[in-house]
Motif scaffolding. Structure first.
Motif, PDB file in Angstrom:
ATOM      1  N   ARG A  69      -5.953  -1.561   2.045  1.00  0.00           N
ATOM      2  CA  ARG A  69      -5.604  -1.660   3.457  1.00  0.00           C
ATOM      3  C   ARG A  69      -4.148  -2.085   3.637  1.00  0.00           C
ATOM      4  O   ARG A  69      -3.683  -3.035   3.020  1.00  0.00           O
ATOM      5  CB  ARG A  69      -6.516  -2.682   4.175  1.00  0.00           C
ATOM      6  N   ASN A  70      -3.438  -1.326   4.490  1.00  0.00           N
ATOM      7  CA  ASN A  70      -2.069  -1.651   4.915  1.00  0.00           C
ATOM      8  C   ASN A  70      -1.140  -1.890   3.725  1.00  0.00           C
ATOM      9  O   ASN A  70      -0.308  -2.807   3.723  1.00  0.00           O
ATOM     10  CB  ASN A  70      -2.079  -2.885   5.831  1.00  0.00           C
ATOM     11  N   LEU A  71      -1.272  -1.045   2.700  1.00  0.00           N
ATOM     12  CA  LEU A  71      -0.496  -1.220   1.470  1.00  0.00           C
ATOM     13  C   LEU A  71       0.959  -0.821   1.682  1.00  0.00           C
ATOM     14  O   LEU A  71       1.264   0.279   2.144  1.00  0.00           O
ATOM     15  CB  LEU A  71      -1.109  -0.372   0.349  1.00  0.00           C
ATOM     16  N   VAL A  72       1.857  -1.737   1.323  1.00  0.00           N
ATOM     17  CA  VAL A  72       3.296  -1.475   1.339  1.00  0.00           C
ATOM     18  C   VAL A  72       3.845  -1.806  -0.045  1.00  0.00           C
ATOM     19  O   VAL A  72       3.614  -2.902  -0.566  1.00  0.00           O
ATOM     20  CB  VAL A  72       4.023  -2.310   2.409  1.00  0.00           C
ATOM     21  N   PHE A  73       4.551  -0.854  -0.630  1.00  0.00           N
ATOM     22  CA  PHE A  73       5.160  -1.067  -1.946  1.00  0.00           C
ATOM     23  C   PHE A  73       6.510  -0.375  -1.972  1.00  0.00           C
ATOM     24  O   PHE A  73       6.636   0.764  -1.530  1.00  0.00           O
ATOM     25  CB  PHE A  73       4.264  -0.524  -3.061  1.00  0.00           C
ATOM     26  N   GLU A  74       7.515  -1.074  -2.495  1.00  0.00           N
ATOM     27  CA  GLU A  74       8.867  -0.537  -2.532  1.00  0.00           C
ATOM     28  C   GLU A  74       9.460  -0.678  -3.932  1.00  0.00           C
ATOM     29  O   GLU A  74       9.128  -1.608  -4.670  1.00  0.00           O
ATOM     30  CB  GLU A  74       9.766  -1.277  -1.527  1.00  0.00           C
ATOM     31  N   ARG A  75      10.317   0.269  -4.280  1.00  0.00           N
ATOM     32  CA  ARG A  75      11.143   0.174  -5.486  1.00  0.00           C
ATOM     33  C   ARG A  75      12.589   0.211  -5.046  1.00  0.00           C
ATOM     34  O   ARG A  75      13.109   1.262  -4.672  1.00  0.00           O
ATOM     35  CB  ARG A  75      10.854   1.321  -6.449  1.00  0.00           C
ATOM     36  N   ILE A  80       7.689   3.397  -1.411  1.00  0.00           N
ATOM     37  CA  ILE A  80       6.721   4.246  -2.107  1.00  0.00           C
ATOM     38  C   ILE A  80       5.455   4.399  -1.269  1.00  0.00           C
ATOM     39  O   ILE A  80       4.926   5.501  -1.115  1.00  0.00           O
ATOM     40  CB  ILE A  80       6.379   3.662  -3.490  1.00  0.00           C
ATOM     41  N   PHE A  81       4.950   3.279  -0.737  1.00  0.00           N
ATOM     42  CA  PHE A  81       3.775   3.317   0.136  1.00  0.00           C
ATOM     43  C   PHE A  81       4.084   2.558   1.412  1.00  0.00           C
ATOM     44  O   PHE A  81       4.591   1.425   1.370  1.00  0.00           O
ATOM     45  CB  PHE A  81       2.555   2.697  -0.560  1.00  0.00           C
ATOM     46  N   ASP A  82       3.769   3.163   2.525  1.00  0.00           N
ATOM     47  CA  ASP A  82       4.063   2.585   3.824  1.00  0.00           C
ATOM     48  C   ASP A  82       2.787   2.501   4.660  1.00  0.00           C
ATOM     49  O   ASP A  82       2.363   3.477   5.271  1.00  0.00           O
ATOM     50  CB  ASP A  82       5.118   3.440   4.542  1.00  0.00           C
ATOM     51  N   ASN A  83       2.140   1.337   4.611  1.00  0.00           N
ATOM     52  CA  ASN A  83       0.938   1.079   5.410  1.00  0.00           C
ATOM     53  C   ASN A  83      -0.188   2.064   5.071  1.00  0.00           C
ATOM     54  O   ASN A  83      -0.782   2.690   5.948  1.00  0.00           O
ATOM     55  CB  ASN A  83       1.266   1.158   6.894  1.00  0.00           C
ATOM     56  N   VAL A  84      -0.501   2.163   3.784  1.00  0.00           N
ATOM     57  CA  VAL A  84      -1.491   3.118   3.292  1.00  0.00           C
ATOM     58  C   VAL A  84      -2.893   2.501   3.277  1.00  0.00           C
ATOM     59  O   VAL A  84      -3.065   1.348   2.870  1.00  0.00           O
ATOM     60  CB  VAL A  84      -1.116   3.595   1.867  1.00  0.00           C
ATOM     61  N   ASN A  85      -3.888   3.270   3.714  1.00  0.00           N
ATOM     62  CA  ASN A  85      -5.295   2.860   3.683  1.00  0.00           C
ATOM     63  C   ASN A  85      -6.096   3.883   2.889  1.00  0.00           C
ATOM     64  O   ASN A  85      -6.034   5.085   3.173  1.00  0.00           O
ATOM     65  CB  ASN A  85      -5.867   2.767   5.105  1.00  0.00           C
ATOM     66  N   ILE A  86      -6.852   3.410   1.897  1.00  0.00           N
ATOM     67  CA  ILE A  86      -7.660   4.285   1.049  1.00  0.00           C
ATOM     68  C   ILE A  86      -8.979   3.604   0.741  1.00  0.00           C
ATOM     69  O   ILE A  86      -9.011   2.408   0.426  1.00  0.00           O
ATOM     70  CB  ILE A  86      -6.927   4.629  -0.267  1.00  0.00           C
ATOM     71  N   ASP A  87     -10.072   4.344   0.826  1.00  0.00           N
ATOM     72  CA  ASP A  87     -11.392   3.889   0.387  1.00  0.00           C
ATOM     73  C   ASP A  87     -11.860   4.782  -0.754  1.00  0.00           C
ATOM     74  O   ASP A  87     -11.905   6.006  -0.604  1.00  0.00           O
ATOM     75  CB  ASP A  87     -12.418   3.951   1.527  1.00  0.00           C
ATOM     76  N   GLY A 278       5.095   8.329   1.150  1.00  0.00           N
ATOM     77  CA  GLY A 278       4.577   7.004   1.451  1.00  0.00           C
ATOM     78  C   GLY A 278       3.344   6.961   2.316  1.00  0.00           C
ATOM     79  O   GLY A 278       2.890   5.874   2.682  1.00  0.00           O
ATOM     80  N   LYS A 279       2.786   8.116   2.659  1.00  0.00           N
ATOM     81  CA  LYS A 279       1.644   8.161   3.565  1.00  0.00           C
ATOM     82  C   LYS A 279       0.495   8.973   2.967  1.00  0.00           C
ATOM     83  O   LYS A 279       0.703   9.823   2.103  1.00  0.00           O
ATOM     84  CB  LYS A 279       2.045   8.813   4.897  1.00  0.00           C
TER      85      LYS A 279
END
Length: 327
Positions: A69-75, A80-87, A278-279
């Motif tokens: 939920r709401n994953l944010v990751f940067e290099r 790289i990921f901007d507010n990603v949600n995955i189940d 990122g989405k």
């Protein structure tokens, strides 16, 4: 917009049943930890690939095996990921697809705790990976199997010792039992006859199959495949696809496959996520994605050269860069 899915995603139920796809009952492993696994695999109905479908009592809530939920990751400056949600549903095969450089392997690193997000929540079997203590994280990893993109075999060990390595590190099994288990896994990937070979003598496809045997050796509850089909000849590819299906069906594994091979992924997965820039741009069953009218999804799924997905990695203006070098 993301495609509406019948097979994966928050609040989604699988076809063929009015109940939730997740069923779990705790059992005790040899290490004393408790797992949530399907209790009655032999009598469960099958999904479209023959995988068993576990059902809970009517009205029971279904928590995904892996919830992001709401994953944010940067290099650096790159998101790289901007507010990603995955189940990722329990006991199913989920594919993660997208163009090169979109963070698919990075996602596996985040799920397994090798990387830490800038913000957001990653839960594996309800446990917050990003905030686990070292001992807790190692215990969780004991329930995971990982096939790395490059195989990651230990070059100083032969095939047999590579596959046996996790057992020798994490169990007190006798060498006789270890030998039996290793031979079983090598037989499953068709390389029992290569057990004394060095890693330098292996072809790329053989090395990947040895890595798969090692990923399976601890009988994990979760298994992650990073580009498992690269470098395999057609016969080996068919055998590995069948093996992944069989593992999922007989052991009730929660399986995540990162791959560019759209055709193979479609043939084996229950649900897929497409990620770019990122989405999550789309998610759903293979049928859902094929029916998606998004230009982005159509370009990727059909392998079209022209479309909204750029071929070049982001870079400064080409002509200006050339002139700078000349000066």
């Amino acid at each position: 917009a993301a495609a509406t899915s019948r097979r994966c995603g928050p609040g989604i139920r699988f076809p063929g049943s009015a109940q939730s796809p997740c069923a779990a009952g705790p059992i005790r492993t040899r290490s004393g930890t408790r797992r949530r696994v399907n209790e009655s695999r032999s009598v469960l109905p099958a999904n479209r690939d023959g995988a068993t479908e576990a059902l809970t009592a009517p009205g029971a809530a279904c928590e995904p095996a892996i919830r992001i939920r709401n994953l944010v990751f940067e290099r650096g400056d790159r998101v790289i990921f901007d507010n990603v949600n995955i189940d990722i549903p329990r006991g199913r095969i989920t594919g993660i697809m997208g163009p090169s450089g979109t963070g698919k392997t990075t996602l596996l690193g985040l799920i397994t705790g090798q990387l830490h997000p800038k913000s957001g929540d990653i839960r594996v079997d309800g446990m917050p990976v990003q905030s686990l203590r070292e001992r807790e994280l190692y215990a969780l990893r004991m329930r995971m199997g990982m096939l790395f993109q490059n195989g990651a075999l230990l070059t100083d060990l032969n095939v047999f010792d590579n596959v046996a390595f996790p057992l020798r590190e994490h169990t007190n099994l006798s060498e006789s039992m270890i030998r039996t288990l290793v031979l079983m896994k090598l037989q499953a990937v068709g390389l029992r006859g290569a057990m004394e070979m060095t890693t330098a003598a292996l072809s790329g496809g053989m090395a990947r199959r040895v890595a798969l045997a090692r990923a399976m050796i601890m009988d994990p509850e979760f298994i992650f495949y990073d580009e498992p089909f690269t470098g395999l000849d057609p016969i080996s590819l068919g055998a590995i696809v069948r093996l992944i299906r069989r593992l999922n069906r007989t052991l009730g594994l929660t399986t995540v496959i990162v791959s560019h091979d759209v055709g193979v992924v479609e043939s084996i997965t229950d649900c897929n996520y497409l990620i770019s820039e990122g989405k999550v741009v789309a998610h759903g069953s293979p049928e859902d994605l094929r029916e998606n009218r998004s230009d982005w999804v159509r370009q990727f799924m059909s392998g079209l050269a022209d479309g909204p997905v750029p071929f070049h990695y982001p870079a400064p203006d080409y002509d200006r860069t050339l002139l700078q070098e000349d000066s």
